[in-house]
Write a protein that holds these residues in place. Structure first.
Motif, PDB file in Angstrom:
ATOM      1  N   SER A  43       0.849  -1.196   0.000  1.00 41.08           N
ATOM      2  CA  SER A  43       0.000   0.000   0.000  1.00 41.08           C
ATOM      3  C   SER A  43       0.879   1.237   0.000  1.00 41.08           C
ATOM      4  O   SER A  43       1.779   1.361   0.831  1.00 41.08           O
ATOM      5  N   LEU A  44       0.641   2.105  -0.959  1.00 37.63           N
ATOM      6  CA  LEU A  44       1.319   3.383  -0.923  1.00 37.63           C
ATOM      7  C   LEU A  44       0.773   4.173   0.260  1.00 37.63           C
ATOM      8  O   LEU A  44      -0.350   3.963   0.696  1.00 37.63           O
ATOM      9  N   PRO A  45       1.559   5.069   0.799  1.00 32.45           N
ATOM     10  CA  PRO A  45       1.205   5.700   2.069  1.00 32.45           C
ATOM     11  C   PRO A  45      -0.082   6.495   1.988  1.00 32.45           C
ATOM     12  O   PRO A  45      -0.310   7.245   1.058  1.00 32.45           O
ATOM     13  N   THR A  46      -0.927   6.304   2.972  1.00 29.57           N
ATOM     14  CA  THR A  46      -2.142   7.095   3.105  1.00 29.57           C
ATOM     15  C   THR A  46      -1.830   8.311   3.959  1.00 29.57           C
ATOM     16  O   THR A  46      -1.312   8.186   5.065  1.00 29.57           O
ATOM     17  N   ILE A  47      -2.152   9.462   3.416  1.00 26.45           N
ATOM     18  CA  ILE A  47      -1.758  10.703   4.078  1.00 26.45           C
ATOM     19  C   ILE A  47      -2.847  11.178   5.033  1.00 26.45           C
ATOM     20  O   ILE A  47      -4.022  11.200   4.693  1.00 26.45           O
ATOM     21  N   SER A  48      -2.447  11.504   6.225  1.00 23.56           N
ATOM     22  CA  SER A  48      -3.354  12.160   7.171  1.00 23.56           C
ATOM     23  C   SER A  48      -3.088  13.653   7.079  1.00 23.56           C
ATOM     24  O   SER A  48      -2.080  14.145   7.598  1.00 23.56           O
ATOM     25  N   PRO A  49      -3.926  14.390   6.365  1.00 29.36           N
ATOM     26  CA  PRO A  49      -3.633  15.807   6.104  1.00 29.36           C
ATOM     27  C   PRO A  49      -3.538  16.611   7.394  1.00 29.36           C
ATOM     28  O   PRO A  49      -4.253  16.381   8.357  1.00 29.36           O
ATOM     29  N   SER A  50      -2.641  17.558   7.376  1.00 30.92           N
ATOM     30  CA  SER A  50      -2.531  18.494   8.492  1.00 30.92           C
ATOM     31  C   SER A  50      -3.411  19.699   8.183  1.00 30.92           C
ATOM     32  O   SER A  50      -3.329  20.271   7.104  1.00 30.92           O
ATOM     33  N   ALA A  51      -4.276  20.023   9.102  1.00 36.87           N
ATOM     34  CA  ALA A  51      -5.226  21.100   8.856  1.00 36.87           C
ATOM     35  C   ALA A  51      -4.582  22.451   9.117  1.00 36.87           C
ATOM     36  O   ALA A  51      -3.997  22.683  10.173  1.00 36.87           O
ATOM     37  N   TYR A  52      -4.691  23.301   8.119  1.00 39.06           N
ATOM     38  CA  TYR A  52      -4.234  24.673   8.260  1.00 39.06           C
ATOM     39  C   TYR A  52      -5.430  25.561   7.932  1.00 39.06           C
ATOM     40  O   TYR A  52      -5.698  25.867   6.785  1.00 39.06           O
ATOM     41  N   GLY A  53      -6.183  25.923   8.951  1.00 35.02           N
ATOM     42  CA  GLY A  53      -7.415  26.656   8.712  1.00 35.02           C
ATOM     43  C   GLY A  53      -8.420  25.728   8.065  1.00 35.02           C
ATOM     44  O   GLY A  53      -8.774  24.695   8.617  1.00 35.02           O
ATOM     45  N   ASN A  54      -8.893  26.087   6.877  1.00 32.97           N
ATOM     46  CA  ASN A  54      -9.841  25.255   6.136  1.00 32.97           C
ATOM     47  C   ASN A  54      -9.160  24.452   5.042  1.00 32.97           C
ATOM     48  O   ASN A  54      -9.807  23.882   4.175  1.00 32.97           O
ATOM     49  N   GLN A  55      -7.813  24.382   4.999  1.00 28.51           N
ATOM     50  CA  GLN A  55      -7.098  23.707   3.917  1.00 28.51           C
ATOM     51  C   GLN A  55      -6.390  22.472   4.452  1.00 28.51           C
ATOM     52  O   GLN A  55      -5.984  22.404   5.604  1.00 28.51           O
ATOM     53  N   SER A  56      -6.288  21.491   3.582  1.00 25.10           N
ATOM     54  CA  SER A  56      -5.486  20.302   3.879  1.00 25.10           C
ATOM     55  C   SER A  56      -4.187  20.414   3.098  1.00 25.10           C
ATOM     56  O   SER A  56      -4.177  20.851   1.946  1.00 25.10           O
ATOM     57  N   PHE A  57      -3.105  19.962   3.712  1.00 22.64           N
ATOM     58  CA  PHE A  57      -1.801  20.257   3.133  1.00 22.64           C
ATOM     59  C   PHE A  57      -0.887  19.026   3.219  1.00 22.64           C
ATOM     60  O   PHE A  57      -0.785  18.402   4.258  1.00 22.64           O
ATOM     61  N   TYR A  58      -0.290  18.669   2.092  1.00 21.82           N
ATOM     62  CA  TYR A  58       0.802  17.699   2.098  1.00 21.82           C
ATOM     63  C   TYR A  58       1.684  17.977   0.899  1.00 21.82           C
ATOM     64  O   TYR A  58       1.222  18.449  -0.139  1.00 21.82           O
ATOM     65  N   THR A  59       2.975  17.700   1.015  1.00 18.40           N
ATOM     66  CA  THR A  59       3.921  18.004  -0.053  1.00 18.40           C
ATOM     67  C   THR A  59       4.872  16.833  -0.267  1.00 18.40           C
ATOM     68  O   THR A  59       5.713  16.557   0.594  1.00 18.40           O
ATOM     69  N   PRO A  60       4.738  16.110  -1.387  1.00 24.72           N
ATOM     70  CA  PRO A  60       5.710  15.068  -1.696  1.00 24.72           C
ATOM     71  C   PRO A  60       7.071  15.686  -1.992  1.00 24.72           C
ATOM     72  O   PRO A  60       7.160  16.844  -2.441  1.00 24.72           O
ATOM     73  N   GLU A  61       8.115  14.937  -1.755  1.00 21.09           N
ATOM     74  CA  GLU A  61       9.443  15.421  -2.108  1.00 21.09           C
ATOM     75  C   GLU A  61       9.598  15.500  -3.617  1.00 21.09           C
ATOM     76  O   GLU A  61       8.812  14.941  -4.380  1.00 21.09           O
ATOM     77  N   SER A  62      10.653  16.157  -4.041  1.00 18.24           N
ATOM     78  CA  SER A  62      10.780  16.575  -5.436  1.00 18.24           C
ATOM     79  C   SER A  62      10.689  15.437  -6.450  1.00 18.24           C
ATOM     80  O   SER A  62      10.017  15.561  -7.477  1.00 18.24           O
ATOM     81  N   HIS A  63      11.353  14.319  -6.197  1.00 21.03           N
ATOM     82  CA  HIS A  63      11.397  13.231  -7.184  1.00 21.03           C
ATOM     83  C   HIS A  63      10.473  12.064  -6.838  1.00 21.03           C
ATOM     84  O   HIS A  63      10.523  11.023  -7.494  1.00 21.03           O
ATOM     85  N   TYR A  64       9.658  12.244  -5.816  1.00 27.80           N
ATOM     86  CA  TYR A  64       8.802  11.142  -5.363  1.00 27.80           C
ATOM     87  C   TYR A  64       7.903  10.625  -6.478  1.00 27.80           C
ATOM     88  O   TYR A  64       7.861   9.428  -6.767  1.00 27.80           O
ATOM     89  N   GLN A  65       7.176  11.521  -7.130  1.00 29.67           N
ATOM     90  CA  GLN A  65       6.177  11.088  -8.098  1.00 29.67           C
ATOM     91  C   GLN A  65       6.809  10.408  -9.311  1.00 29.67           C
ATOM     92  O   GLN A  65       6.294   9.414  -9.823  1.00 29.67           O
ATOM     93  N   SER A  66       7.933  10.917  -9.784  1.00 27.27           N
ATOM     94  CA  SER A  66       8.572  10.323 -10.961  1.00 27.27           C
ATOM     95  C   SER A  66       9.081   8.916 -10.664  1.00 27.27           C
ATOM     96  O   SER A  66       8.970   8.016 -11.506  1.00 27.27           O
ATOM     97  N   ILE A  67       9.613   8.686  -9.458  1.00 25.49           N
ATOM     98  CA  ILE A  67      10.097   7.346  -9.093  1.00 25.49           C
ATOM     99  C   ILE A  67       8.932   6.386  -8.944  1.00 25.49           C
ATOM    100  O   ILE A  67       8.983   5.243  -9.412  1.00 25.49           O
ATOM    101  N   ILE A  68       7.844   6.854  -8.312  1.00 21.82           N
ATOM    102  CA  ILE A  68       6.665   6.019  -8.149  1.00 21.82           C
ATOM    103  C   ILE A  68       6.072   5.652  -9.505  1.00 21.82           C
ATOM    104  O   ILE A  68       5.639   4.513  -9.742  1.00 21.82           O
ATOM    105  N   ASP A  69       6.043   6.599 -10.436  1.00 21.25           N
ATOM    106  CA  ASP A  69       5.506   6.327 -11.769  1.00 21.25           C
ATOM    107  C   ASP A  69       6.320   5.260 -12.494  1.00 21.25           C
ATOM    108  O   ASP A  69       5.768   4.410 -13.194  1.00 21.25           O
ATOM    109  N   VAL A  70       7.633   5.280 -12.328  1.00 20.49           N
ATOM    110  CA  VAL A  70       8.484   4.250 -12.934  1.00 20.49           C
ATOM    111  C   VAL A  70       8.156   2.883 -12.342  1.00 20.49           C
ATOM    112  O   VAL A  70       8.033   1.884 -13.063  1.00 20.49           O
TER     113      VAL A  70
END
Length: 355
Positions: free
Chosen positions: A17-44
């Motif tokens: 299972s790829l990680p399930t994110i528990s968003p951190s609440a900042y006011g009314n927004q949910s926020f998470y930021t993958p590292e720079s090359h995370y998505q490209s490596i996962i896509d490969v």
């Protein structure tokens, strides 16, 4: 590929299972930021997982089929060639069932609980059984080089069938709990396992890894080392006896003796090559399973993506063991190669041999 997508590998592989994110609440927004090359490596990693089984099937299925036809047409079938045929059949079944399961899962087909149990049971059984057929072959070959004068009495086709049946029954018994723990999860449209018995699930996970990877890897490594050692010792003894052996009285048997030695040598080289390649291809998966519990990574980090990519590559190498045996036989066994080429050109082999 979405960052939050949950992915399950096909039959024979552990669930990932790829990680399930528990968003951190900042006011009314949910926020998470993958590292720079995370998505490209996962896509490969996802790309490899989506298409590699087609490559394995394209290479392995015709190769294993060619092995079966070539061995059957040799006419002289012994215990070793029986193992080769059974191994080729199980490899093809493992590849085909795994690819079929993957396509059903990828297209979100509702296979039901009975389908999940059938695919998981037979998929894991065939993968493990194919590897254990190779283990039986290696053990018998070790006995053959250690006790060359007794192996004909120790092993024959009937006893080989008994050995195959016993090993198959043990493996099937180990995987039996799958038949009442697996079920179809309507929510995720995928096969899942009942979590009501954590100990049973833990047993199944470790049994699967042990029966399909750890134990065959360990036994084949030891057998290869012992075979090399015994062969070196036998060469020394044979050279010593040859220097003392009189040149008379054995002329009528010399041609048969040389022929038998040649066949046994080719069988040993053929099996040693196959098991050595198996060990090399299985090592990354075994190493990953050992390192997995100690390799801690953070969700959405580049290291997590790299870990998943390494995991995927290790399973690609593992699954390729079901596809390459024919090509190893062809390269390492001259008699097998000659029979296959003669069969392919519609010629008649000059002499029927066991390998």
């Amino acid at each position: 590929m979405g960052d939050l997508k949950t992915y399950k590998d096909s039959v024979g592989n552990a669930t990932v299972s790829l990680p399930t994110i528990s968003p951190s609440a900042y006011g009314n927004q949910s926020f998470y930021t993958p590292e720079s090359h995370y998505q490209s490596i996962i896509d490969v990693a996802f790309f490899l997982n989506k298409y590699y089984l087609w490559v394995v099937f394209a290479i392995g299925f015709p190769g294993n089929l060619s092995t079966i036809i070539t061995i059957v047409r040799m006419r002289s079938l012994g215990s070793f060639t029986l193992y080769v045929v059974v191994l080729a059949v199980m490899d093809n079944l493992a590849i085909s069932l795994k690819l079929l399961f993957y396509q059903i899962f990828e297209n979100k087909v509702n296979m039901g609980t009975s389908g999940c149990r059938t695919f998981h049971f037979f998929g894991n059984f065939m993968v493990s059984y194919a590897n254990w057929v190779l283990v039986i072959m290696a053990v018998e070959r070790l006995l053959a080089v250690k006790y060359p004068l007794k192996i004909q009495k120790l092993m024959n086709c009937r006893r080989s069938i008994v050995a195959l049946s016993i090993v198959g029954s043990v493996i099937a018994g180990i995987y039996l709990p799958i038949l009442w723990t697996a079920y179809y999860n309507e929510t995720h449209q995928a096969c899942d396992f009942d979590n009501s018995s954590p100990r049973l699930l833990s047993f199944l996970q470790w049994a699967n890894v042990s029966m399909s990877a750890f134990i065959p890897f360990s036994v084949l490594t030891v057998c290869n080392l012992l075979i090399v050692r015994v062969i070196r010792e036998s060469f020394r003894v044979r050279n010593a006896l040859r220097s003392m052996q009189p040149a008379v009285g054995l002329k009528h048997k010399s041609s048969f003796y040389k022929y038998d030695i040649s066949v046994q040598r080719q069988v040993t080289i053929m099996l040693f090559t196959t098991t050595l390649v198996f060990v090399l291809l299985m090592f990354p998966l075994c190493a990953f399973k050992v390192a997995d519990t100690h390799w801690k990574v953070e969700a959405l980090s580049n290291e997590y993506a790299a870990k998943y990519l390494v995991y995927q590559l290790s399973y690609i190498l593992c699954d390729s063991t079901h596809a390459i045996n024919f090509y190893l036989y062809f390269l390492s066994a001259r008699k097998f190669r000659n029979h296959f080429l003669a069969m392919s050109s519609c010629a008649t082999p000059t002499r029927a041999t066991s390998v």
